[in-house]
Design a protein around this motif. Sequence first.
Motif, mmCIF file in Angstrom:
data_model
loop_
_atom_site.group_PDB
_atom_site.id
_atom_site.type_symbol
_atom_site.label_atom_id
_atom_site.label_comp_id
_atom_site.label_asym_id
_atom_site.label_seq_id
_atom_site.Cartn_x
_atom_site.Cartn_y
_atom_site.Cartn_z
ATOM 1 N N GLU A 220 -1.378 87.726 -69.224
ATOM 2 C CA GLU A 220 -2.693 87.181 -68.872
ATOM 3 C C GLU A 220 -2.609 85.698 -68.512
ATOM 4 N N ARG A 221 -1.898 84.936 -69.307
ATOM 5 C CA ARG A 221 -1.747 83.496 -69.048
ATOM 6 C C ARG A 221 -0.914 83.246 -67.804
ATOM 7 N N ILE A 222 0.092 84.091 -67.574
ATOM 8 C CA ILE A 222 0.912 83.949 -66.370
ATOM 9 C C ILE A 222 0.060 84.197 -65.136
ATOM 10 N N ARG A 223 -0.780 85.230 -65.160
ATOM 11 C CA ARG A 223 -1.661 85.519 -64.019
ATOM 12 C C ARG A 223 -2.644 84.369 -63.800
ATOM 13 N N GLU A 224 -3.189 83.834 -64.861
ATOM 14 C CA GLU A 224 -4.116 82.702 -64.766
ATOM 15 C C GLU A 224 -3.432 81.503 -64.112
ATOM 16 N N ARG A 225 -2.217 81.219 -64.530
ATOM 17 C CA ARG A 225 -1.447 80.109 -63.955
ATOM 18 C C ARG A 225 -1.110 80.393 -62.496
ATOM 19 N N SER A 226 -0.741 81.625 -62.195
ATOM 20 C CA SER A 226 -0.425 82.018 -60.827
ATOM 21 C C SER A 226 -1.621 81.791 -59.906
ATOM 22 N N LEU A 227 -2.791 82.196 -60.351
ATOM 23 C CA LEU A 227 -3.992 81.997 -59.539
ATOM 24 C C LEU A 227 -4.285 80.515 -59.333
ATOM 25 N N ALA A 228 -4.082 79.707 -60.365
ATOM 26 C CA ALA A 228 -4.303 78.263 -60.229
ATOM 27 C C ALA A 228 -3.327 77.670 -59.219
ATOM 28 N N LEU A 229 -2.064 78.080 -59.282
ATOM 29 C CA LEU A 229 -1.062 77.530 -58.367
ATOM 30 C C LEU A 229 -1.275 78.017 -56.940
ATOM 31 N N THR A 230 -1.601 79.289 -56.756
ATOM 32 C CA THR A 230 -1.833 79.771 -55.386
ATOM 33 C C THR A 230 -3.111 79.163 -54.807
ATOM 34 N N SER A 231 -4.105 78.913 -55.652
ATOM 35 C CA SER A 231 -5.316 78.226 -55.174
ATOM 36 C C SER A 231 -4.990 76.810 -54.728
ATOM 37 N N LEU A 232 -4.144 76.119 -55.495
ATOM 38 C CA LEU A 232 -3.718 74.775 -55.102
ATOM 39 C C LEU A 232 -2.938 74.827 -53.790
ATOM 40 N N LEU A 233 -2.064 75.795 -53.648
ATOM 41 C CA LEU A 233 -1.319 75.929 -52.386
ATOM 42 C C LEU A 233 -2.272 76.065 -51.207
ATOM 43 N N ILE A 234 -3.269 76.913 -51.333
ATOM 44 C CA ILE A 234 -4.226 77.122 -50.247
ATOM 45 C C ILE A 234 -4.964 75.821 -49.934
ATOM 46 N N GLU A 235 -5.374 75.108 -50.957
ATOM 47 C CA GLU A 235 -6.056 73.821 -50.772
ATOM 48 C C GLU A 235 -5.141 72.828 -50.030
ATOM 49 N N LEU A 236 -3.888 72.739 -50.452
ATOM 50 C CA LEU A 236 -2.935 71.822 -49.819
ATOM 51 C C LEU A 236 -2.636 72.233 -48.381
ATOM 52 N N LEU A 237 -2.517 73.523 -48.140
ATOM 53 C CA LEU A 237 -2.273 74.014 -46.776
ATOM 54 C C LEU A 237 -3.457 73.686 -45.874
ATOM 55 N N ASP A 238 -4.666 73.883 -46.376
ATOM 56 C CA ASP A 238 -5.858 73.529 -45.604
ATOM 57 C C ASP A 238 -5.866 72.039 -45.273
ATOM 58 N N GLU A 239 -5.574 71.205 -46.260
ATOM 59 C CA GLU A 239 -5.544 69.754 -46.038
ATOM 60 C C GLU A 239 -4.493 69.371 -45.005
ATOM 61 N N ALA A 240 -3.383 70.106 -44.976
ATOM 62 C CA ALA A 240 -2.296 69.809 -44.034
ATOM 63 C C ALA A 240 -2.539 70.433 -42.662
ATOM 64 N N GLY A 241 -3.597 71.224 -42.537
ATOM 65 C CA GLY A 241 -3.901 71.860 -41.253
ATOM 66 C C GLY A 241 -2.990 73.035 -40.931
ATOM 67 N N LEU A 242 -2.403 73.632 -41.961
ATOM 68 C CA LEU A 242 -1.528 74.788 -41.757
ATOM 69 C C LEU A 242 -2.312 76.073 -41.975
ATOM 70 N N GLU A 243 -1.862 77.140 -41.338
ATOM 71 C CA GLU A 243 -2.579 78.412 -41.346
ATOM 72 C C GLU A 243 -2.290 79.227 -42.609
ATOM 73 N N VAL A 244 -3.326 79.523 -43.355
ATOM 74 C CA VAL A 244 -3.219 80.396 -44.525
ATOM 75 C C VAL A 244 -3.456 81.823 -44.027
ATOM 76 N N ALA A 245 -2.458 82.681 -44.222
ATOM 77 C CA ALA A 245 -2.562 84.052 -43.742
ATOM 78 C C ALA A 245 -2.731 85.043 -44.892
ATOM 79 N N SER A 246 -2.979 84.549 -46.080
ATOM 80 C CA SER A 246 -3.211 85.384 -47.265
ATOM 81 C C SER A 246 -4.703 85.440 -47.554
ATOM 82 N N PRO A 247 -5.109 86.453 -48.309
ATOM 83 C CA PRO A 247 -6.512 86.472 -48.735
ATOM 84 C C PRO A 247 -6.845 85.221 -49.543
#
Length: 116
Positions: free
Chosen positions: A7-34
Amino acid sequence: IEEVGVERIRERSLALTSLLIELLDEAGLEVASPRAPERRGGTVLVGTPDHAAVHRELGERGIICDFRPDGESRGGIRLGPHFYNSEDELRRTIGELADIVATGAYERHAGAAAHF
């Protein structure tokens, strides 16, 4: 993993993938994941001009990731942070990825076979 708990691993995974999406958006890169957390697994797919070449350049810069070629399904660079990865590691990864795409550094690997 037993000590940390799934449960904690999934919670951390979601936090990290959310941060990745935020950083990719800021960098103007294309997010192709849901973008919706409930539809996303533990990886984020990033669209790039040449997935194999970008993957190779990332590897040369010490960033371990994977890629999928375009085909029946959408291809791209696959970033899969683990629960032990830091936010700073993700920031460095996206900084390097943005630099590789912006400067065309990947072009020297164009046509190269996949290197793992």
